[in-house]
Design a protein around this motif. Sequence first.
Motif, PDB file in Angstrom:
ATOM      1  N   PHE A 147       0.812  -1.214   0.000  1.00  0.00           N
ATOM      2  CA  PHE A 147       0.000   0.000   0.000  1.00  0.00           C
ATOM      3  C   PHE A 147       0.846   1.265   0.000  1.00  0.00           C
ATOM      4  O   PHE A 147       0.657   2.159  -0.831  1.00  0.00           O
ATOM      5  CB  PHE A 147      -0.963   0.008   1.197  1.00  0.00           C
ATOM      6  CG  PHE A 147      -1.747   1.275   1.303  1.00  0.00           C
ATOM      7  CD1 PHE A 147      -2.787   1.532   0.434  1.00  0.00           C
ATOM      8  CD2 PHE A 147      -1.426   2.232   2.260  1.00  0.00           C
ATOM      9  CE1 PHE A 147      -3.512   2.706   0.512  1.00  0.00           C
ATOM     10  CE2 PHE A 147      -2.144   3.412   2.342  1.00  0.00           C
ATOM     11  CZ  PHE A 147      -3.187   3.647   1.467  1.00  0.00           C
ATOM     12  N   VAL A 148       1.784   1.387   0.921  1.00  0.00           N
ATOM     13  CA  VAL A 148       2.573   2.611   1.046  1.00  0.00           C
ATOM     14  C   VAL A 148       3.457   2.813  -0.178  1.00  0.00           C
ATOM     15  O   VAL A 148       3.632   3.942  -0.657  1.00  0.00           O
ATOM     16  CB  VAL A 148       3.411   2.588   2.345  1.00  0.00           C
ATOM     17  CG1 VAL A 148       4.335   3.792   2.425  1.00  0.00           C
ATOM     18  CG2 VAL A 148       2.508   2.534   3.551  1.00  0.00           C
ATOM     19  N   LYS A 149       3.982   1.735  -0.729  1.00  0.00           N
ATOM     20  CA  LYS A 149       4.850   1.842  -1.905  1.00  0.00           C
ATOM     21  C   LYS A 149       4.081   2.379  -3.109  1.00  0.00           C
ATOM     22  O   LYS A 149       4.568   3.237  -3.839  1.00  0.00           O
ATOM     23  CB  LYS A 149       5.457   0.474  -2.220  1.00  0.00           C
ATOM     24  CG  LYS A 149       6.375  -0.024  -1.120  1.00  0.00           C
ATOM     25  CD  LYS A 149       6.812  -1.437  -1.364  1.00  0.00           C
ATOM     26  CE  LYS A 149       7.613  -1.937  -0.174  1.00  0.00           C
ATOM     27  NZ  LYS A 149       7.911  -3.346  -0.246  1.00  0.00           N
ATOM     28  N   ILE A 150       2.888   1.883  -3.310  1.00  0.00           N
ATOM     29  CA  ILE A 150       2.091   2.346  -4.446  1.00  0.00           C
ATOM     30  C   ILE A 150       1.522   3.741  -4.165  1.00  0.00           C
ATOM     31  O   ILE A 150       1.342   4.533  -5.090  1.00  0.00           O
ATOM     32  CB  ILE A 150       0.992   1.325  -4.785  1.00  0.00           C
ATOM     33  CG1 ILE A 150       1.647   0.020  -5.226  1.00  0.00           C
ATOM     34  CG2 ILE A 150       0.079   1.843  -5.874  1.00  0.00           C
ATOM     35  CD1 ILE A 150       0.686  -1.090  -5.508  1.00  0.00           C
ATOM     36  N   LEU A 151       1.278   4.054  -2.924  1.00  0.00           N
ATOM     37  CA  LEU A 151       0.778   5.378  -2.564  1.00  0.00           C
ATOM     38  C   LEU A 151       1.785   6.466  -2.955  1.00  0.00           C
ATOM     39  O   LEU A 151       1.387   7.550  -3.404  1.00  0.00           O
ATOM     40  CB  LEU A 151       0.465   5.445  -1.067  1.00  0.00           C
ATOM     41  CG  LEU A 151      -0.194   6.717  -0.574  1.00  0.00           C
ATOM     42  CD1 LEU A 151      -1.580   6.851  -1.196  1.00  0.00           C
ATOM     43  CD2 LEU A 151      -0.284   6.718   0.929  1.00  0.00           C
ATOM     44  N   VAL A 152       3.065   6.197  -2.825  1.00  0.00           N
ATOM     45  CA  VAL A 152       4.089   7.157  -3.221  1.00  0.00           C
ATOM     46  C   VAL A 152       4.001   7.420  -4.727  1.00  0.00           C
ATOM     47  O   VAL A 152       4.071   8.572  -5.179  1.00  0.00           O
ATOM     48  CB  VAL A 152       5.493   6.645  -2.821  1.00  0.00           C
ATOM     49  CG1 VAL A 152       6.583   7.508  -3.433  1.00  0.00           C
ATOM     50  CG2 VAL A 152       5.632   6.608  -1.318  1.00  0.00           C
ATOM     51  N   ILE A 153       3.795   6.381  -5.513  1.00  0.00           N
ATOM     52  CA  ILE A 153       3.663   6.542  -6.962  1.00  0.00           C
ATOM     53  C   ILE A 153       2.379   7.311  -7.282  1.00  0.00           C
ATOM     54  O   ILE A 153       2.343   8.125  -8.204  1.00  0.00           O
ATOM     55  CB  ILE A 153       3.694   5.168  -7.646  1.00  0.00           C
ATOM     56  CG1 ILE A 153       5.037   4.566  -7.362  1.00  0.00           C
ATOM     57  CG2 ILE A 153       3.381   5.267  -9.118  1.00  0.00           C
ATOM     58  CD1 ILE A 153       5.452   3.347  -7.948  1.00  0.00           C
ATOM     59  N   GLU A 154       1.344   7.088  -6.515  1.00  0.00           N
ATOM     60  CA  GLU A 154       0.087   7.807  -6.720  1.00  0.00           C
ATOM     61  C   GLU A 154       0.249   9.303  -6.438  1.00  0.00           C
ATOM     62  O   GLU A 154      -0.348  10.142  -7.117  1.00  0.00           O
ATOM     63  CB  GLU A 154      -0.981   7.201  -5.812  1.00  0.00           C
ATOM     64  CG  GLU A 154      -2.365   7.542  -6.187  1.00  0.00           C
ATOM     65  CD  GLU A 154      -3.367   6.713  -5.412  1.00  0.00           C
ATOM     66  OE1 GLU A 154      -4.558   7.015  -5.569  1.00  0.00           O
ATOM     67  OE2 GLU A 154      -2.987   5.807  -4.663  1.00  0.00           O
ATOM     68  N   ILE A 155       1.069   9.635  -5.491  1.00  0.00           N
ATOM     69  CA  ILE A 155       1.347  11.045  -5.193  1.00  0.00           C
ATOM     70  C   ILE A 155       2.046  11.705  -6.382  1.00  0.00           C
ATOM     71  O   ILE A 155       1.737  12.844  -6.747  1.00  0.00           O
ATOM     72  CB  ILE A 155       2.182  11.170  -3.903  1.00  0.00           C
ATOM     73  CG1 ILE A 155       1.325  10.785  -2.698  1.00  0.00           C
ATOM     74  CG2 ILE A 155       2.739  12.577  -3.742  1.00  0.00           C
ATOM     75  CD1 ILE A 155       2.092  10.614  -1.413  1.00  0.00           C
ATOM     76  N   PHE A 156       2.974  10.979  -7.017  1.00  0.00           N
ATOM     77  CA  PHE A 156       3.635  11.521  -8.206  1.00  0.00           C
ATOM     78  C   PHE A 156       2.635  11.720  -9.343  1.00  0.00           C
ATOM     79  O   PHE A 156       2.730  12.684 -10.098  1.00  0.00           O
ATOM     80  CB  PHE A 156       4.776  10.615  -8.658  1.00  0.00           C
ATOM     81  CG  PHE A 156       5.980  10.674  -7.759  1.00  0.00           C
ATOM     82  CD1 PHE A 156       6.534  11.879  -7.379  1.00  0.00           C
ATOM     83  CD2 PHE A 156       6.545   9.504  -7.279  1.00  0.00           C
ATOM     84  CE1 PHE A 156       7.635  11.926  -6.547  1.00  0.00           C
ATOM     85  CE2 PHE A 156       7.654   9.545  -6.445  1.00  0.00           C
ATOM     86  CZ  PHE A 156       8.199  10.758  -6.077  1.00  0.00           C
ATOM     87  N   GLY A 157       1.680  10.813  -9.480  1.00  0.00           N
ATOM     88  CA  GLY A 157       0.636  10.977 -10.492  1.00  0.00           C
ATOM     89  C   GLY A 157      -0.228  12.193 -10.212  1.00  0.00           C
ATOM     90  O   GLY A 157      -0.627  12.923 -11.119  1.00  0.00           O
ATOM     91  N   SER A 158      -0.504  12.435  -8.951  1.00  0.00           N
ATOM     92  CA  SER A 158      -1.303  13.600  -8.579  1.00  0.00           C
ATOM     93  C   SER A 158      -0.543  14.905  -8.808  1.00  0.00           C
ATOM     94  O   SER A 158      -1.154  15.957  -9.029  1.00  0.00           O
ATOM     95  CB  SER A 158      -1.716  13.481  -7.113  1.00  0.00           C
ATOM     96  OG  SER A 158      -2.512  14.563  -6.724  1.00  0.00           O
ATOM     97  N   ALA A 159       0.769  14.822  -8.768  1.00  0.00           N
ATOM     98  CA  ALA A 159       1.575  16.026  -9.001  1.00  0.00           C
ATOM     99  C   ALA A 159       1.459  16.521 -10.436  1.00  0.00           C
ATOM    100  O   ALA A 159       1.711  17.700 -10.698  1.00  0.00           O
ATOM    101  CB  ALA A 159       3.035  15.755  -8.654  1.00  0.00           C
ATOM    102  N   LEU A 160       1.054  15.652 -11.374  1.00  0.00           N
ATOM    103  CA  LEU A 160       0.864  16.089 -12.760  1.00  0.00           C
ATOM    104  C   LEU A 160      -0.144  17.235 -12.840  1.00  0.00           C
ATOM    105  O   LEU A 160       0.055  18.203 -13.564  1.00  0.00           O
ATOM    106  CB  LEU A 160       0.378  14.925 -13.625  1.00  0.00           C
ATOM    107  CG  LEU A 160       1.342  13.788 -13.898  1.00  0.00           C
ATOM    108  CD1 LEU A 160       0.630  12.670 -14.629  1.00  0.00           C
ATOM    109  CD2 LEU A 160       2.516  14.290 -14.688  1.00  0.00           C
TER     110      LEU A 160
END
Length: 180
Positions: A147-160
């Motif tokens: 969960f936490v590992k994928i959440l970090v990638i999701e934050i980068f997606g939200s930064a777009l």
Amino acid sequence: MSEFNITNWSDLFYAISPYSFASLGTAIALGFSILGAAWGIFITGASLVGAAVKAPRIRSQNLISVIFCEACAIYGIIIAIIMSGKNQPPKVDIYPGSENWDQARYAGYGLFWTGVTVGFSNLVCGVAVGVTGSGCALSDAQTHETFVKILVIEIFGSALGLFGVIVGIIQCGESVFPTV
């Protein structure tokens, strides 16, 4: 007002009010940002509900993906408010051929392309966050440690979407309609 003959497409676009382009840009920014958020919530929500059947513990934890998708809509609302503040009714007569026409066209086109930039970046942001959130929900149902590992990638997606808003603010900074 002088007579203006429209003989080709460039004359037609020259004669369209710059305020129309600015309003259309505002609508594009808001509409596509909301569309991106809705699309992301749809993608994430369907996987979240499906994965919650196997592992009910993920329901509340994975709602963060839905919140990230909603951020795309909020980014669109923020830029629409900024653009609406710049798109005020004219205080002088503006028509094709007038001395303020080129400045008004510059401002109108600037706000139009600001809306296109922010709208499409938030559309992509919503889809990216939705797909990542979907994967997060499905993998979290299988293995809790992901969960936490994928959440970090999701934050980068939200930064777009946030990058799109920053670029939009820079774009519309010089778009000022004539006042005198």
